[in-house]
Write a protein that holds these residues in place. Structure first.
Motif, PDB file in Angstrom:
ATOM      1  N   THR A 187       0.751  -1.148   0.034  1.00  0.00           N
ATOM      2  CA  THR A 187      -0.151  -0.030   0.083  1.00  0.00           C
ATOM      3  C   THR A 187       0.917   1.248   0.026  1.00  0.00           C
ATOM      4  OG1 THR A 187      -1.742  -1.145   1.097  1.00  0.00           O
ATOM      5  CG2 THR A 187      -1.657   1.384   1.350  1.00  0.00           C
ATOM      6  N   ALA A 188       1.829   1.359   0.920  1.00  0.00           N
ATOM      7  CA  ALA A 188       2.617   2.428   1.002  1.00  0.00           C
ATOM      8  C   ALA A 188       3.514   2.719  -0.193  1.00  0.00           C
ATOM      9  CB  ALA A 188       3.629   2.481   2.296  1.00  0.00           C
ATOM     10  N   VAL A 189       4.083   1.619  -0.627  1.00  0.00           N
ATOM     11  CA  VAL A 189       4.836   1.599  -1.931  1.00  0.00           C
ATOM     12  C   VAL A 189       4.027   2.196  -3.016  1.00  0.00           C
ATOM     13  CG1 VAL A 189       6.227   0.452  -3.610  1.00  0.00           C
ATOM     14  CG2 VAL A 189       6.534   0.099  -1.278  1.00  0.00           C
ATOM     15  N   LYS A 190       2.900   1.815  -3.301  1.00  0.00           N
ATOM     16  CA  LYS A 190       2.089   2.226  -4.482  1.00  0.00           C
ATOM     17  C   LYS A 190       1.643   3.670  -4.294  1.00  0.00           C
ATOM     18  CE  LYS A 190      -0.557   1.676  -8.245  1.00  0.00           C
ATOM     19  NZ  LYS A 190       0.153   1.460  -9.389  1.00  0.00           N
ATOM     20  N   LEU A 191       1.434   3.993  -3.031  1.00  0.00           N
ATOM     21  CA  LEU A 191       0.923   5.394  -2.826  1.00  0.00           C
ATOM     22  C   LEU A 191       2.091   6.422  -3.011  1.00  0.00           C
ATOM     23  CD1 LEU A 191      -1.144   5.362   0.578  1.00  0.00           C
ATOM     24  CD2 LEU A 191      -2.048   5.795  -1.670  1.00  0.00           C
ATOM     25  N   LEU A 192       3.239   5.932  -2.602  1.00  0.00           N
ATOM     26  CA  LEU A 192       4.495   6.821  -2.999  1.00  0.00           C
ATOM     27  C   LEU A 192       4.851   6.752  -4.425  1.00  0.00           C
ATOM     28  CD1 LEU A 192       6.650   5.794  -0.249  1.00  0.00           C
ATOM     29  CD2 LEU A 192       6.100   8.002  -0.660  1.00  0.00           C
ATOM     30  N   PHE A 308      -5.840   6.871  -5.848  1.00  0.00           N
ATOM     31  CA  PHE A 308      -5.162   7.073  -4.584  1.00  0.00           C
ATOM     32  C   PHE A 308      -6.067   6.460  -3.207  1.00  0.00           C
ATOM     33  CE2 PHE A 308      -2.451   9.386  -1.623  1.00  0.00           C
ATOM     34  CZ  PHE A 308      -1.026   9.372  -2.187  1.00  0.00           C
ATOM     35  N   ARG A 309      -7.308   6.924  -3.368  1.00  0.00           N
ATOM     36  CA  ARG A 309      -8.221   6.429  -2.329  1.00  0.00           C
ATOM     37  C   ARG A 309      -8.358   4.624  -2.243  1.00  0.00           C
ATOM     38  NH1 ARG A 309     -13.621   4.989  -1.091  1.00  0.00           N
ATOM     39  NH2 ARG A 309     -14.237   4.842  -3.258  1.00  0.00           N
ATOM     40  N   GLN A 310      -8.677   4.129  -3.375  1.00  0.00           N
ATOM     41  CA  GLN A 310      -8.670   2.826  -3.443  1.00  0.00           C
ATOM     42  C   GLN A 310      -7.446   2.057  -3.025  1.00  0.00           C
ATOM     43  OE1 GLN A 310     -11.074   0.714  -4.338  1.00  0.00           O
ATOM     44  NE2 GLN A 310     -12.668   2.194  -5.172  1.00  0.00           N
ATOM     45  N   VAL A 311      -6.414   2.508  -3.453  1.00  0.00           N
ATOM     46  CA  VAL A 311      -5.115   2.043  -3.025  1.00  0.00           C
ATOM     47  C   VAL A 311      -4.759   2.345  -1.439  1.00  0.00           C
ATOM     48  CG1 VAL A 311      -2.574   2.247  -3.332  1.00  0.00           C
ATOM     49  CG2 VAL A 311      -3.909   2.133  -5.178  1.00  0.00           C
ATOM     50  N   GLY A 312      -4.979   3.260  -1.062  1.00  0.00           N
ATOM     51  CA  GLY A 312      -4.726   3.730   0.405  1.00  0.00           C
ATOM     52  C   GLY A 312      -5.569   2.911   1.336  1.00  0.00           C
ATOM     53  N   GLY A 313      -6.870   2.446   0.966  1.00  0.00           N
ATOM     54  CA  GLY A 313      -7.668   1.937   1.879  1.00  0.00           C
ATOM     55  C   GLY A 313      -7.317   0.148   1.789  1.00  0.00           C
ATOM     56  N   ALA A 314      -6.419   0.083   1.210  1.00  0.00           N
ATOM     57  CA  ALA A 314      -6.127  -1.749   1.014  1.00  0.00           C
ATOM     58  C   ALA A 314      -5.649  -2.164   2.357  1.00  0.00           C
ATOM     59  CB  ALA A 314      -5.147  -1.929   0.026  1.00  0.00           C
ATOM     60  N   TYR A 315      -4.813  -1.483   3.167  1.00  0.00           N
ATOM     61  CA  TYR A 315      -4.210  -2.095   4.332  1.00  0.00           C
ATOM     62  C   TYR A 315      -5.425  -1.787   5.536  1.00  0.00           C
ATOM     63  CZ  TYR A 315      -1.688  -1.826   8.823  1.00  0.00           C
ATOM     64  OH  TYR A 315      -1.470  -2.174  10.070  1.00  0.00           O
ATOM     65  N   SER A 316      -6.227  -0.842   5.460  1.00  0.00           N
ATOM     66  CA  SER A 316      -7.300  -0.871   6.425  1.00  0.00           C
ATOM     67  C   SER A 316      -8.414  -2.158   6.336  1.00  0.00           C
ATOM     68  CB  SER A 316      -7.904   0.568   6.568  1.00  0.00           C
ATOM     69  OG  SER A 316      -8.449   0.850   5.461  1.00  0.00           O
TER      70      SER A 316
END
Length: 651
Positions: A187-192, A308-316
């Motif tokens: 998640t973090a890598v993809k967001l960056l 960005f929202r879809q990727v960022g929510g993957a961890y939660s």
């Protein structure tokens, strides 16, 4: 660093549709009441749970989304200037095309600020700005009521939060961490990458961030340790804390934030500061920068593009077992309403609850408080001296019902610039909130402030204010309805009310006096006896198998004491009514804990939640009450039977 005990309730809807399975009542009460419902219940793909609590939240969501669609369309006029600004923000959160057009551009200057940091001297020069603009910092600083003098504010200095939900996840043998950490990393890598980093650079940043995070973990409290509120209060001279930090000028930061240099600060987690010099060291500076970058992109995940929202929510979603993200429309709704929470709560409370219901429920709260007072007067294990002080504390209890009389003045400062991006508008509001937070320093504590908006399906007790608060959203069926019998209402809202009152006398709340100050008002003998009873409650829940794991009796003890006291007190109130129906009382108690959840979510709660699982809250507490056995004919050998000597009775 709030001290509130939040009661996470799970009410049920449509109870009449699913009859009680009489064959199960004496073996598994929860299953008898809720099993038929559970057979047909499905968890929506964008939820981790379903059931009464979720149903009430979803119903409020549906109602307000309908109303606010009319607001955006001009069919509903804003009720006040704050609602007019909310409309502007909701328009921005809903404008998907504009958000895609803007992309991640607003985030890039923020990341560049972090990248530009050279060393600790450079960080110190910017640290006050970092706090004021809500950039990630390797320390947390906040203003809250002084636990020993709650009329005044104190400064709290704390450890930063971890990437994983709890320090126990960092143990080498924790299976959940082995599943979660790779998802967090991806998640973090993809967001960056979405923010413009190369894959190699993003991977390096995330690995460094995790290294720093892992160094923090051994020195912070677990959820179980943090559940002991009294141990949060560790005052130290500011100079002594600053002396532990060779590379952070804490005194300068504090002065920059509150324009004062207090003699002392409170450390909720003093062990972190014993290790802080090794963690916050020049050798770790690049790791700290990377940790800040990861925290920043994760924090911005909901306010930029849809990808960005879809990727960022993957961890939660992995944490909770939720299969899909919320729809874009729901995400826009929650982003806007969460920002203008008290404004939305005021609208909901006045339209769907009203002053008459507010007065009616307040009378019910007062009635339950009177029942509780009588129980204290006839308590057979408290000495006269302690009993008298307990009654004084109860009589001083502040009661808040429905919604505040007026919207918090903070929200009048929120101004939306429709020519700026959503990101920039939310950043401006964040800075107003932070400025307001630190501006409290030097002023008396505002006891009129609500910690929840009226559209929140919940309730809480605040030890520091000695107050109980019941937002409007919880004050509906199955908790409370004129269509229900008095006994059913007592099994619902009556137990909730008495639960919150009981928090004033649980293992945490009992150590605060009638003014909310940390102050022992017990005799030594009474306190020892109470600790023994609390230990019995710990034992009753500790180690119960659930969702492939075990309940932590210490983590959940305060809520379990409140449940026990609340149910017992509500039962007595129900028995005082002419139309008493104890079967209806207990069945509605079972109904309000109706919940179906993903395994991941249940396991997460077992690790971090101070509440026991909903099913056990329904089943275990009734075993402690003699009337339950008589009402349903429970006998020795039945699954719901508990020997009289093992029944825990505190309040």
């Amino acid at each position: 660093m709030r001290l509130n005990h939040l009661m996470t309730v799970s009410p049920a809807g449509g109870a009449d549709k699913f009859p009680v399975d009489e064959s199960l009542v004496t073996e598994d009460f929860y299953e008898a009441v809720n099993g038929k419902w559970a057979e047909q219940a499905t968890i929506p793909s964008d939820h981790a749970t379903t059931g009464g609590f979720r149903d009430l939240v979803d119903n409020i969501e549906k109602t307000l989304m309908h109303d606010f669609a009319d607001l955006l369309a001009g069919k509903l006029e804003p009720a006040n200037p704050e609602m007019a600004e909310f409309k502007k923000l909701y328009t921005l959160t809903s404008d998907a095309d504009e958000r895609e057009k803007v992309g991640t551009a607003p985030l890039k200057p923020v990341l560049a600020k972090i990248e530009a940091l050279k060393d600790f001297a450079d960080l110190n020069a910017h640290l006050v700005e970092w706090f004021k603009t809500d950039l990630p910092t390797p320390l947390d600083i906040g203003v809250d009521a002084d636990m020993k003098n709650t009329s005044q504010y104190a400064l709290y200095v704390d450890a930063p939060s971890l990437f994983l939900p709890d320090k126990t996840y960092y143990a080498k043998d924790n299976p959940a961490a082995k599943q979660l950490l790779p998802i967090f990393t991806q998640t973090a890598v993809k967001l960056l990458e979405l923010a413009g980093y190369t894959e190699d650079k993003a991977t390096t940043v995330v690995e460094q961030a995790k290294q720093f995070d892992a160094q923090i973990a051994p020195h912070v409290k677990s959820s179980e340790e943090a559940a002991d509120y009294v141990k949060m209060y560790n005052p130290f001279p500011l100079a002594d804390v600053d002396a532990k930090l060779d590379h952070i000028d804490l005194t300068a930061v504090v002065k920059g934030l509150i324009n004062d240099t207090p003699a002392q600060v409170i450390l909720p987690q003093p062990l972190f500061f014993d290790a802080a010099n090794d963690i916050l060291s020049p050798a770790n500076f690049d790791l700290i920068k990377s940790w800040m970058l990861v925290k920043t992109v994760m924090g911005a995940s909901g306010v930029l593009t849809e990808e960005f929202r879809q990727v960022g929510g993957a961890y939660s979603r992995a944490l909770s077992g939720q299969k899909q993200a919320r729809s874009r429309e729901k995400a826009a709704f929650y982003l806007a309403t969460g920002t203008f929470s008290q404004v939305v709560g005021d609208y909901y409370g006045r339209k769907y609850f009203g002053e008459k219901a507010k007065a009616d429920v307040r009378q019910m709260v007062l009635k339950m408080a009177n029942v509780y007072q009588q129980r204290l007067k006839t308590n057979d294990w408290l000495s006269a001296a302690t009993r008298e002080k307990a009654i004084v504390k109860l009589q001083k209890l502040t009661i808040k019902v429905g919604y505040p009389d007026k919207i918090d003045a903070l929200f009048s400062k929120f101004k939306i610039d429709e020519n700026k991006s959503l990101f920039d508008n939310l950043q401006a509001i964040t800075e107003i909130i932070i400025d307001n937070h630190f501006s409290r320093w030097g002023h008396p504590v505002d006891r009129d402030r609500w910690e929840m908006s009226a559209d929140t399906v919940n309730a809480y007790y605040s030890p520091s204010n000695n107050e109980i608060v019941f937002p409007a959203a919880i004050l509906q069926a199955p908790f409370y309805s004129l269509k229900q019998s008095s006994s059913a209402n007592y099994g619902g809202i009556g137990a909730v009310i008495a639960h919150e009152i009981s928090h004033a006398f649980d293992n945490n709340g009992s150590q605060f006096d009638e003014f909310g100050n940390l102050n022992n008002w017990w005799t030594d003998a009474d306190l020892d006896h109470f600790k023994g009873l609390a230990q019995a409650m710990i034992k009753e829940f500790d180690g119960i198998e659930f969702a492939g794991q075990k309940v932590n009796g210490k983590l959940t003890v305060s809520e379990n004491i409140a449940d026990g006291g609340g149910l017992s007190c509500a039962l007595e109130a129900a028995k005082s009514e002419a139309d008493v129906d104890l079967r209806a009382f207990f069945i509605n108690w079972g109904n309000v804990w109706r919940m179906k959840a993903t395994t991941e979510y249940m396991q997460l709660l077992l690790s971090i939640d101070v509440h026991a699982p909903a099913k056990l809250r329904a089943n275990v507490q009734v075993k402690n009450l003699d009337d339950f056995y008589q009402t349903f004919g429970v006998k020795a050998g039945d699954g719901m039977y508990l020997a009289p000597a093992d029944r825990v009775k505190i309040w």
